[in-house]
Design an enzyme around this catalytic site. Structure first.
Site, PDB file in Angstrom:
ATOM      1  N   GLY A 144       3.832 -64.049 -68.283  1.00 34.93           N
ATOM      2  CA  GLY A 144       4.775 -62.919 -68.749  1.00 34.93           C
ATOM      3  C   GLY A 144       6.135 -63.452 -68.797  1.00 34.93           C
ATOM      4  O   GLY A 144       6.506 -64.756 -68.226  1.00 34.93           O
ATOM      5  N   ASP A 145       7.104 -62.691 -69.143  1.00 38.01           N
ATOM      6  CA  ASP A 145       8.786 -63.068 -69.240  1.00 38.01           C
ATOM      7  C   ASP A 145       8.890 -64.233 -69.948  1.00 38.01           C
ATOM      8  O   ASP A 145       9.824 -65.155 -69.801  1.00 38.01           O
ATOM      9  CB  ASP A 145       9.231 -63.077 -67.739  1.00 38.01           C
ATOM     10  CG  ASP A 145       8.976 -61.920 -66.998  1.00 38.01           C
ATOM     11  OD1 ASP A 145       9.059 -60.987 -67.475  1.00 38.01           O
ATOM     12  OD2 ASP A 145       9.022 -62.012 -65.768  1.00 38.01           O
ATOM     13  N   GLY A 160       9.943 -64.675 -73.115  1.00 36.63           N
ATOM     14  CA  GLY A 160      11.047 -64.351 -74.051  1.00 36.63           C
ATOM     15  C   GLY A 160      10.426 -63.578 -75.414  1.00 36.63           C
ATOM     16  O   GLY A 160      10.854 -63.827 -76.099  1.00 36.63           O
ATOM     17  N   LYS A 161       9.480 -62.814 -75.029  1.00 34.64           N
ATOM     18  CA  LYS A 161       8.873 -62.038 -76.156  1.00 34.64           C
ATOM     19  C   LYS A 161       9.709 -60.964 -76.822  1.00 34.64           C
ATOM     20  O   LYS A 161       9.823 -60.921 -78.170  1.00 34.64           O
ATOM     21  CB  LYS A 161       7.310 -61.118 -75.488  1.00 34.64           C
ATOM     22  CG  LYS A 161       6.316 -62.232 -75.089  1.00 34.64           C
ATOM     23  CD  LYS A 161       5.339 -61.072 -74.327  1.00 34.64           C
ATOM     24  CE  LYS A 161       5.755 -60.482 -73.181  1.00 34.64           C
ATOM     25  NZ  LYS A 161       6.090 -61.412 -71.982  1.00 34.64           N
ATOM     26  N   ASN A 174       5.695 -51.973 -66.519  1.00 32.63           N
ATOM     27  CA  ASN A 174       5.839 -52.995 -65.862  1.00 32.63           C
ATOM     28  C   ASN A 174       6.321 -54.284 -66.695  1.00 32.63           C
ATOM     29  O   ASN A 174       6.924 -55.182 -65.978  1.00 32.63           O
ATOM     30  CB  ASN A 174       4.241 -53.344 -65.354  1.00 32.63           C
ATOM     31  CG  ASN A 174       3.473 -53.408 -66.498  1.00 32.63           C
ATOM     32  OD1 ASN A 174       3.922 -52.993 -67.657  1.00 32.63           O
ATOM     33  ND2 ASN A 174       2.101 -54.032 -66.438  1.00 32.63           N
ATOM     34  N   ALA A 175       6.574 -54.041 -67.936  1.00 32.30           N
ATOM     35  CA  ALA A 175       7.087 -55.073 -68.754  1.00 32.30           C
ATOM     36  C   ALA A 175       8.655 -54.718 -68.710  1.00 32.30           C
ATOM     37  O   ALA A 175       9.012 -53.708 -68.684  1.00 32.30           O
ATOM     38  CB  ALA A 175       6.717 -54.871 -70.405  1.00 32.30           C
ATOM     39  N   GLY A 176       9.298 -55.877 -69.008  1.00 33.25           N
ATOM     40  CA  GLY A 176      10.877 -55.876 -69.148  1.00 33.25           C
ATOM     41  C   GLY A 176      11.007 -56.733 -70.127  1.00 33.25           C
ATOM     42  O   GLY A 176      11.002 -58.098 -70.013  1.00 33.25           O
ATOM     43  N   HIS A 177      11.629 -56.423 -71.330  1.00 33.68           N
ATOM     44  CA  HIS A 177      11.697 -57.223 -72.433  1.00 33.68           C
ATOM     45  C   HIS A 177      13.210 -57.218 -72.819  1.00 33.68           C
ATOM     46  O   HIS A 177      13.788 -56.178 -73.142  1.00 33.68           O
ATOM     47  CB  HIS A 177      10.966 -56.932 -73.660  1.00 33.68           C
ATOM     48  CG  HIS A 177       9.400 -57.000 -73.507  1.00 33.68           C
ATOM     49  ND1 HIS A 177       8.866 -56.659 -74.500  1.00 33.68           N
ATOM     50  CD2 HIS A 177       8.850 -57.423 -72.526  1.00 33.68           C
ATOM     51  CE1 HIS A 177       7.437 -57.015 -73.796  1.00 33.68           C
ATOM     52  NE2 HIS A 177       7.493 -57.469 -72.575  1.00 33.68           N
ATOM     53  N   GLN A 187       3.404 -58.778 -70.781  1.00 28.77           N
ATOM     54  CA  GLN A 187       2.749 -59.604 -69.879  1.00 28.77           C
ATOM     55  C   GLN A 187       2.343 -61.075 -70.567  1.00 28.77           C
ATOM     56  O   GLN A 187       3.147 -61.331 -71.513  1.00 28.77           O
ATOM     57  CB  GLN A 187       1.599 -58.925 -69.122  1.00 28.77           C
ATOM     58  CG  GLN A 187       2.030 -57.921 -68.087  1.00 28.77           C
ATOM     59  CD  GLN A 187       2.113 -56.407 -68.717  1.00 28.77           C
ATOM     60  OE1 GLN A 187       1.308 -56.039 -69.427  1.00 28.77           O
ATOM     61  NE2 GLN A 187       3.369 -55.842 -68.650  1.00 28.77           N
ATOM     62  N   ASP A 228      16.833 -75.000 -73.613  1.00 28.49           N
ATOM     63  CA  ASP A 228      17.983 -75.118 -72.937  1.00 28.49           C
ATOM     64  C   ASP A 228      18.214 -75.663 -71.717  1.00 28.49           C
ATOM     65  O   ASP A 228      19.105 -76.243 -70.910  1.00 28.49           O
ATOM     66  CB  ASP A 228      19.042 -74.125 -73.401  1.00 28.49           C
ATOM     67  CG  ASP A 228      18.715 -72.888 -73.094  1.00 28.49           C
ATOM     68  OD1 ASP A 228      17.449 -72.409 -73.559  1.00 28.49           O
ATOM     69  OD2 ASP A 228      19.325 -71.877 -72.380  1.00 28.49           O
TER      70      ASP A 228
HETATM   71  P1  GDP Z   1       9.623 -61.148 -71.952  1.00 37.31           P
HETATM   72  O1  GDP Z   1       9.294 -60.107 -70.785  1.00 37.31           O
HETATM   73  O2  GDP Z   1       8.904 -61.929 -72.401  1.00 37.31           O
HETATM   74  O3  GDP Z   1      10.472 -60.233 -73.226  1.00 37.31           O
HETATM   75  O4  GDP Z   1      10.864 -62.000 -71.243  1.00 37.31           O
HETATM   76  P2  GDP Z   1      12.174 -61.498 -70.335  1.00 37.31           P
HETATM   77  O5  GDP Z   1      13.045 -60.568 -70.984  1.00 37.31           O
HETATM   78  O6  GDP Z   1      11.582 -60.582 -69.246  1.00 37.31           O
HETATM   79  O7  GDP Z   1      12.723 -62.673 -69.783  1.00 37.31           O
HETATM   80  C1  GDP Z   1      13.016 -63.597 -70.773  1.00 37.31           C
HETATM   81  C2  GDP Z   1      14.557 -64.044 -70.205  1.00 37.31           C
HETATM   82  O8  GDP Z   1      15.058 -65.249 -70.996  1.00 37.31           O
HETATM   83  C3  GDP Z   1      15.777 -62.869 -70.599  1.00 37.31           C
HETATM   84  O9  GDP Z   1      16.632 -62.892 -69.739  1.00 37.31           O
HETATM   85  C4  GDP Z   1      16.165 -63.383 -72.204  1.00 37.31           C
HETATM   86  O10 GDP Z   1      17.387 -63.047 -72.346  1.00 37.31           O
HETATM   87  C5  GDP Z   1      16.050 -64.961 -71.592  1.00 37.31           C
HETATM   88  N1  GDP Z   1      15.868 -65.965 -72.838  1.00 37.31           N
HETATM   89  C6  GDP Z   1      15.123 -65.663 -73.928  1.00 37.31           C
HETATM   90  N2  GDP Z   1      14.927 -66.896 -74.709  1.00 37.31           N
HETATM   91  C7  GDP Z   1      15.920 -67.727 -74.023  1.00 37.31           C
HETATM   92  C8  GDP Z   1      16.167 -69.212 -74.318  1.00 37.31           C
HETATM   93  O11 GDP Z   1      15.765 -69.804 -75.402  1.00 37.31           O
HETATM   94  N3  GDP Z   1      17.137 -69.507 -73.565  1.00 37.31           N
HETATM   95  C9  GDP Z   1      17.669 -68.956 -72.568  1.00 37.31           C
HETATM   96  N4  GDP Z   1      18.794 -69.719 -71.759  1.00 37.31           N
HETATM   97  N5  GDP Z   1      17.278 -67.815 -72.184  1.00 37.31           N
HETATM   98  C10 GDP Z   1      16.389 -67.008 -72.864  1.00 37.31           C
HETATM   99  P1  IMO Z   2       6.618 -58.737 -69.425  1.00 37.68           P
HETATM  100  O1  IMO Z   2       6.021 -58.017 -70.536  1.00 37.68           O
HETATM  101  C1  IMO Z   2       5.903 -60.634 -65.633  1.00 37.68           C
HETATM  102  C2  IMO Z   2       2.936 -59.002 -63.013  1.00 37.68           C
HETATM  103  C3  IMO Z   2       3.229 -58.454 -61.470  1.00 37.68           C
HETATM  104  C4  IMO Z   2       2.075 -58.726 -60.592  1.00 37.68           C
HETATM  105  C5  IMO Z   2       0.935 -58.386 -61.657  1.00 37.68           C
HETATM  106  C6  IMO Z   2       0.464 -57.179 -61.403  1.00 37.68           C
HETATM  107  O2  IMO Z   2       8.203 -58.546 -69.065  1.00 37.68           O
HETATM  108  O3  IMO Z   2       6.218 -60.027 -69.416  1.00 37.68           O
HETATM  109  P2  IMO Z   2       1.213 -54.677 -62.347  1.00 37.68           P
HETATM  110  O4  IMO Z   2       2.411 -53.800 -62.115  1.00 37.68           O
HETATM  111  O5  IMO Z   2       1.139 -54.822 -63.751  1.00 37.68           O
HETATM  112  O6  IMO Z   2      -0.017 -53.961 -61.871  1.00 37.68           O
HETATM  113  O7  IMO Z   2       1.188 -55.941 -61.776  1.00 37.68           O
HETATM  114  O8  IMO Z   2       1.319 -58.440 -62.976  1.00 37.68           O
HETATM  115  N1  IMO Z   2       3.396 -58.454 -64.266  1.00 37.68           N
HETATM  116  C7  IMO Z   2       4.518 -59.055 -64.870  1.00 37.68           C
HETATM  117  N2  IMO Z   2       5.049 -60.355 -64.706  1.00 37.68           N
HETATM  118  N3  IMO Z   2       6.133 -60.203 -66.710  1.00 37.68           N
HETATM  119  C8  IMO Z   2       5.738 -59.066 -66.870  1.00 37.68           C
HETATM  120  O9  IMO Z   2       5.934 -58.304 -67.993  1.00 37.68           O
HETATM  121  C9  IMO Z   2       4.852 -58.251 -65.901  1.00 37.68           C
HETATM  122  N4  IMO Z   2       4.010 -57.181 -65.734  1.00 37.68           N
HETATM  123  C10 IMO Z   2       3.137 -57.283 -64.793  1.00 37.68           C
HETATM  124  O10 IMO Z   2       4.240 -59.107 -61.219  1.00 37.68           O
HETATM  125  O11 IMO Z   2       1.835 -60.055 -60.360  1.00 37.68           O
HETATM  126 MG    MG Z   3       9.678 -59.625 -69.029  1.00 31.93          MG
END
Ligand code: GDP
Ligand code: IMO
Ligand code: MG
Length: 437
Positions: A12-13, A15-16, A38-41, A221, A330
């Site tokens: 997860g996280d 950069g989707k 649970n997601a944060g994009h 995720q 980066d």
């Molecule tokens: P997601 O859940 O997959 O959408 O990713 P998140 O938004 O939770 O976390 C990704 C973090 O990395 C965010 O704060 C984005 O703004 C940041 N991000 C995405 N792509 C890049 C990159 O290429 N470089 C940097 N420095 N940050 C990035």
């Molecule tokens: P995005 O879409 C990172 C993790 C939680 C925990 C496990 C189960 O932003 O990538 P849940 O609340 O789903 O039952 O928790 O999954 N988790 C994530 N980790 N990015 C996420 O979403 C997540 N959504 C759930 O931290 O380990």
């Molecule tokens: Mg996220």
């Protein structure tokens, strides 16, 4: 395009959100197909930062249809809050559609998620405590309340009562917080507010695909959090892999043309569970600080580690990836040497060495990374706009990832901004997206 799936290839996280936002320009419809809030994009554009939990990451383009698919579990309190937040910032949300068949997160799901974690004590999963697991459990038990149920008082009340019945014992400590009538009224209010967005999500996708329009399927995720294929039980309660895009949006596999896996140039994980390349040292802290690795949803510090190609290869197989986007390259600037995990060995059993992801939990829990060391680079690459501008060591790093996964890297992230991306020379062949040409 026409049907392109975007999935997380790690924990997860990755950069989707940023990639979906970038590609949404070429799509008519963007559909979230699983997970919940649970997601944060995160999207960074025009000096502004946006964080989406339920609303698809295409909403910043006026006129796009953004569908919350049937596979998503929806907390309507969060969704209405997210809609209000966007409206207050001047975003047109008229293109937002909410599948009538999506399941709802109810107040008792939140209570059960908290209670479940408390019960596990030190063995806790580290969930986001958003009620995700209990909501999917009710869906599977056929006790779920769906979006469409919010439009009919009689049905809603009956279904809530039926869902509460088998949970009586578990919910006894919260008896004061559970009022059937009040809950029914609260959810009817949400239904009333959301009614204009409620639709047949699948039909919206079919129409676009029939007309040859681009449809983006936005995963939440990542593969390693998949309930079937991830690091069970330290996973989420849905399938974040590409196969679930069909189920969670209501289309068949033939409607999927491209499958993009998003991976950071290193690894992060929030919550508990195995993480073979985790760094507990100063390097791990440097990655956390430079990468701003703190959760979008919960603010928790993310665990950090070197890129894990064993897990990434596994994700490539699970998803049939046709392309990789490597984000946050980066963040690796400034390291003299960069380690990349190419196989695992057992921390207990010296004989165990594997280049395939272990299916056995006990093996996985003791697996640690075996590394190859690559040359680092010192230059700030956040303003690079082409592969040619990247230091040779950064290009070598990407080539190493391609060689070890067999998947072409089409896009590279060099900063959080929408423009901070580099299309590689492999993109023209690996994707039909206009931007790559
Ligand atoms: P997601 O859940 O997959 O959408 O990713 P998140 O938004 O939770 O976390 C990704 C973090 O990395 C965010 O704060 C984005 O703004 C940041 N991000 C995405 N792509 C890049 C990159 O290429 N470089 C940097 N420095 N940050 C990035
Ligand atoms: P995005 O879409 C990172 C993790 C939680 C925990 C496990 C189960 O932003 O990538 P849940 O609340 O789903 O039952 O928790 O999954 N988790 C994530 N980790 N990015 C996420 O979403 C997540 N959504 C759930 O931290 O380990
Ligand atoms: Mg996220």
């Amino acid at each position: 395009m026409p049907g392109t799936v975007i999935v997380g290839a790690q924990w997860g996280d990755e950069g989707k959100g940023k990639i979906v936002d970038l590609l949404a320009e070429h799509a008519d419809v963007v559909i979230r197909f699983q997970g919940g809030n649970n997601a944060g994009h995160t999207i960074v554009h025009g000096g502004e930062t946006w964080k989406f939990h339920l609303i698809p990451s295409g909403i910043l383009y006026p006129g796009k249809t953004c569908v919350i698919g049937n596979g998503v579990v929806v907390d309507p309190k969060v969704l209405t809050g997210e809609i209000d937040g966007l409206r207050n910032r001047g975003v047109d949300v008229s293109g937002l559609k909410l599948s009538a068949n999506a399941h709802l997160i109810m107040p008792y799901h939140l209570l059960l998620d908290h209670a479940g974690e408390a019960r596990l004590g030190k063995n806790l999963i580290g969930t986001t405590k958003r009620g995700i697991g209990p909501a999917y459990a009710d869906k599977a038990a056929r006790l779920g309340i769906r979006v469409q149920d919010m439009l009919d008082e009689r049905i809603l009340k009956k279904k809530i009562a039926a869902a509460l019945e088998p949970k009586r014992a578990m919910l006894r400590p919260f008896a004061k917080e559970i009022d059937l009538q009040a809950m029914t009224e609260e959810y009817l209010t949400y239904g009333h507010r959301l009614e204009q967005h409620i639709a047949d999500g699948a039909a919206l996708a079919w129409r676009a695909l029939e007309n040859g329009r681009g449809v983006l399927f936005e995963g939440a995720q990542g593969a390693m959090l998949d309930i079937d294929h991830g690091t069970y039980p330290f996973v989420t309660s849905s399938n974040p892999v590409a196969g679930a895009a069909c189920v969670g949006a209501g289309v068949g596999p033939k409607d999927i043309d491209e499958i993009w896996g998003i991976t950071k140039a290193y690894v992060t994980r929030v919550g508990a569970g195995p993480f073979p390349t985790e760094l507990h040292d100063e390097t791990g802290e440097q990655i956390r600080q430079r990468g701003g690795e703190f959760g979008t949803t919960t603010g928790r510090p993310r665990r950090t580690g070197w890129l894990d190609l064993v897990a990434l290869r596994y994700a490539a197989k699970l998803n049939s990836l046709t392309a990789l986007a490597v984000t946050k390259l980066d963040v690796l600037s400034g390291f003299d040497r960069i380690k990349v995990c190419t196989s695992y060995r057992g921390s207990k059993d010296d004989d165990y060495v594997a280049s395939d992801f272990p299916y056995h939990q006990s093996v996985l829990h003791h697996a640690v990374g075996e590394y190859e060391e690559l040359e680092g680079w010192q230059e700030d690459i956040s303003a690079c706009q082409s592969e040619a501008e990247l230091p040779q060591a950064a290009r070598d790093y990407l080539a190493f990832v391609e060689e070890h996964t067999g998947v072409p890297v089409v896009l590279v992230g060099v900063g959080p901004g929408r423009d901070q991306v580099i299309w590689t020379s492999r993109a023209a062949e690996a994707t039909t997206l206009p931007a790559a040409a």
